[in-house]
Scaffold this active site. Structure first.
Site, PDB file in Angstrom:
ATOM      1  N   LEU A  70       0.846  -1.199   0.000  1.00 52.19           N
ATOM      2  CA  LEU A  70       0.000   0.000   0.000  1.00 52.19           C
ATOM      3  C   LEU A  70       0.881   1.249   0.000  1.00 52.19           C
ATOM      4  O   LEU A  70       1.704   1.435   0.894  1.00 52.19           O
ATOM      5  CB  LEU A  70      -0.926   0.006   1.215  1.00 52.19           C
ATOM      6  CG  LEU A  70      -1.834  -1.228   1.367  1.00 52.19           C
ATOM      7  CD1 LEU A  70      -2.830  -1.011   2.502  1.00 52.19           C
ATOM      8  CD2 LEU A  70      -2.556  -1.542   0.063  1.00 52.19           C
ATOM      9  N   ALA A  88      -0.514   4.447  -1.558  1.00 53.95           N
ATOM     10  CA  ALA A  88      -1.306   5.492  -2.212  1.00 53.95           C
ATOM     11  C   ALA A  88      -1.413   6.766  -1.379  1.00 53.95           C
ATOM     12  O   ALA A  88      -1.816   7.810  -1.882  1.00 53.95           O
ATOM     13  CB  ALA A  88      -2.699   4.962  -2.553  1.00 53.95           C
ATOM     14  N   SER A 117      58.726  19.760 -10.859  1.00 50.81           N
ATOM     15  CA  SER A 117      57.534  20.471 -10.397  1.00 50.81           C
ATOM     16  C   SER A 117      57.009  21.465 -11.425  1.00 50.81           C
ATOM     17  O   SER A 117      57.757  21.947 -12.277  1.00 50.81           O
ATOM     18  CB  SER A 117      57.861  21.236  -9.112  1.00 50.81           C
ATOM     19  OG  SER A 117      58.231  20.315  -8.112  1.00 50.81           O
ATOM     20  N   GLY A 176       4.135   0.742   1.980  1.00 48.36           N
ATOM     21  CA  GLY A 176       5.292   1.352   1.307  1.00 48.36           C
ATOM     22  C   GLY A 176       6.069   2.310   2.182  1.00 48.36           C
ATOM     23  O   GLY A 176       7.219   2.638   1.884  1.00 48.36           O
ATOM     24  N   ARG A 200       2.721  15.325   5.343  1.00 53.22           N
ATOM     25  CA  ARG A 200       3.569  15.812   6.426  1.00 53.22           C
ATOM     26  C   ARG A 200       5.058  15.825   6.076  1.00 53.22           C
ATOM     27  O   ARG A 200       5.880  16.348   6.825  1.00 53.22           O
ATOM     28  CB  ARG A 200       3.323  14.973   7.689  1.00 53.22           C
ATOM     29  CG  ARG A 200       2.028  15.367   8.383  1.00 53.22           C
ATOM     30  CD  ARG A 200       2.089  15.055   9.852  1.00 53.22           C
ATOM     31  NE  ARG A 200       1.801  13.653  10.111  1.00 53.22           N
ATOM     32  CZ  ARG A 200       2.362  12.952  11.088  1.00 53.22           C
ATOM     33  NH1 ARG A 200       3.276  13.503  11.856  1.00 53.22           N
ATOM     34  NH2 ARG A 200       2.036  11.687  11.269  1.00 53.22           N
ATOM     35  N   ASN A 203      -2.340  -3.132  16.009  1.00 54.57           N
ATOM     36  CA  ASN A 203      -2.246  -3.647  14.648  1.00 54.57           C
ATOM     37  C   ASN A 203      -1.138  -2.889  13.928  1.00 54.57           C
ATOM     38  O   ASN A 203      -1.213  -1.673  13.774  1.00 54.57           O
ATOM     39  CB  ASN A 203      -3.592  -3.408  13.942  1.00 54.57           C
ATOM     40  CG  ASN A 203      -3.545  -3.745  12.464  1.00 54.57           C
ATOM     41  OD1 ASN A 203      -2.847  -4.673  12.059  1.00 54.57           O
ATOM     42  ND2 ASN A 203      -4.287  -2.991  11.664  1.00 54.57           N
TER      43      ASN A 203
END
Ligand code: UD1
Ligand code: CA
Length: 456
Positions: free
Chosen positions: A7, A9, A404, A103, A14, A168
């Site tokens: 998921l 979507a 050099s 996701g 924020r 959950n």
């Protein structure tokens, strides 16, 4: 035949960013890629990403042959989201489990998910749950006589339900065939007016199906990202995990909380890494090598026993065994240093090979050059490899000494054993074993007076 639905979507307002939330990186990789890679580790037959607002960008960034994409527009809840994925799943009628991931929960581990899938077996609904001291905001797991009967969302819960500490995580596994039956039955008569995926629990129980639970090993596995602060917190946890695993492999880290690996760092025995180093892409460090403080190493190989001094930037390069690099050296793509090569401070090397025991210790640019063995490149030496249109090669054969402040105007070759005098601008090949010097003869003017300021 495992199906995985991810998921993704949600908008992620924020984050306050134009970049879709699931593309924000953890360890240099979009958070959704972490979830995809974990799903791939499980051997999923089908991985379906549910995307929404701004999702085309997500799809463009991460599309792969093993992925299916389901657009959810508008977003009417997690149950509605999974419903969009159903037609795309392999064998949607089979009893094999479908795993639901988020996701924006990037650090979930395959081992935890394997336990969940095992718990689901052929015909169970399995929930990944956790006991939290502060369960605020989460759906609560309601049990009667120890058996899960339903999930109640924070906003729909009464005081007694809100006191439940078992939450959950949102991650679950259920048989695809049952999902296909349950999801169209979901209603939205709840506090948020959404189709809750969590309502399938009560439907399963009503059908007499057992609802089982599994738990993550660590709480961060199921932490989601909604803000930049949470992104930073999970980045640190992930980096700490990488550091722990490097130390388990025998790498010595000056401070495991001050290393950043954004890719794959492979180290042989007895490697020491000082503070503030960043590793990107695929980096290999050979046995006994040291990477000193504040180096950035990307897609490169460091040979055994090599020492990378502080503040080096190395990309697309190979450093040979026992070589010394830096401090403040820059090795760009195609820099191939052989054994015991010294590249010192403020030296840049690009698309060049430097053979064994050669040195460029101070302030040099070596681009598109082939340098032999035992060559000494003096301070301030520059290969003028670019004429404004094309790049040309400089060849410096074995045992050359370059004085050099020399400019080598390519294409040009310095023959074996040659010496170039300091200040030379070399525009033609220098023959072997001779001194070549191009420099105006030094003169002194006796009686010369310095100009003085005119009185006003
Ligand atoms: C959900 C669970 C809750 C659980 C919590 C864990 C439901 C009804 N609730 O709550 O029990 O404790 O996750 O974080 O499932 N998404 C979509 N489409 C939608 C809505 C959400 O793709 O229409 C995605 C989001 O991008 C996100 C995930 O689903 O990745 C969860 O959405 P979010 O709004 O964070 O879930 P909660 O309502 O907080
Ligand atoms: Ca929500």
């Amino acid at each position: 035949m495992l199906n995985v639905v991810i998921l993704a979507a949600g908008q992620g307002k924020r984050m306050r960013s134009d970049l879709p939330k699931v593309l924000h990186p953890i360890a240099g990789k979009p958070m959704l890629s972490h979830v995809l890679d974990t799903a791939r580790q499980l051997g999923a037959a089908k991985i379906c990403v549910v995307y929404g607002h701004g999702g085309e960008r997500v799809r463009d960034a991460l599309d792969a042959p093993d992925l299916a994409w389901a657009l959810q527009e508008p977003q009417l809840g997690t149950g509605h989201a999974v419903l969009q994925a159903l037609p795309l799943l392999a064998a949607a009628v089979s009893p094999a489990p479908t795993l639901i991931l988020y996701g924006d929960v990037p650090l979930i581990r395959a081992a935890t998910l394997r336990r969940l899938i095992e718990a689901a077996g052929d015909d169970c609904l399995a929930l990944l749950t956790a006991h939290l001291p502060n369960p605020h905001g989460y759906g609560r797991i309601v049990r009667v006589d120890g058996k899960v009967t339903r999930i109640v969302e924070e906003k729909d819960a009464d005081d007694a339900e809100r006191a439940i500490r078992e939450i959950n995580t949102g991650i679950l596994a259920a048989p695809a065939g049952r999902l296909a039956r349950w999801l169209p039955q979901l209603g939205k008569a709840n506090a948020q007016g959404e189709y809750y995926l969590t309502d399938i629990v009560a439907l399963a129980v009503a059908e007499g199906m057992e609802v089982v639970t599994a738990h993550p090993d660590a709480s961060w596995e199921t932490d989601g990202i909604n803000s930049k602060a949470q992104l930073a917190t999970l980045e640190r946890i992930h980096q700490r995990n990488i550091a722990e695993s490097l130390m388990e492999q025998g790498v010595t880290l000056a401070d495991p909380s001050r290393i950043d690996v954004r890719g794959v760092l492979t180290c042989e025995r007895d490697v020491f890494i000082d503070v503030g180093c960043v590793f990107e892409g695929a980096v290999k460090v050979g046995a006994g090598a040291t990477v000193s403080a504040h180096c950035v190493l990307k897609d490169c190989t460091i040979g055994a026993g090599a020492r990378i001094h502080p503040f080096c930037h190395i990309e697309g390069a190979t450093v040979g065994p026992q070589s010394l690099v830096g401090p403040y050296a820059r090795l760009r793509p195609g820099a191939l240093l052989s054994e015991d090569v010294h590249v010192g401070n403020f030296v840049e090397v690009k698309n060049s090979t430097i053979a064994a025991h050669s040195k460029a210790n101070h302030l040099a640019y070596i681009g598109d050059a082939t340098i032999g063995s035992r060559v000494n490149v003096g301070a301030g030496t520059i290969t003028c490899n670019y004429d404004g249109a094309n790049k040309h090669r400089t060849v410096i054969e074995d045992d050359v000494f370059i004085g050099s402040d020399t400019q080598l105007v390519a294409p040009v070759t310095v023959g074996r054993g040659a010496t170039l005098g300091a200040g030379t601008t070399l525009t033609r090949d220098a023959p072997p074993d001779q001194l070549t010097v191009s420099r105006a003869r030094q003169t002194s003017i006796p009686g010369w007076k310095r100009p003085t300021k005119k009185p006003k």
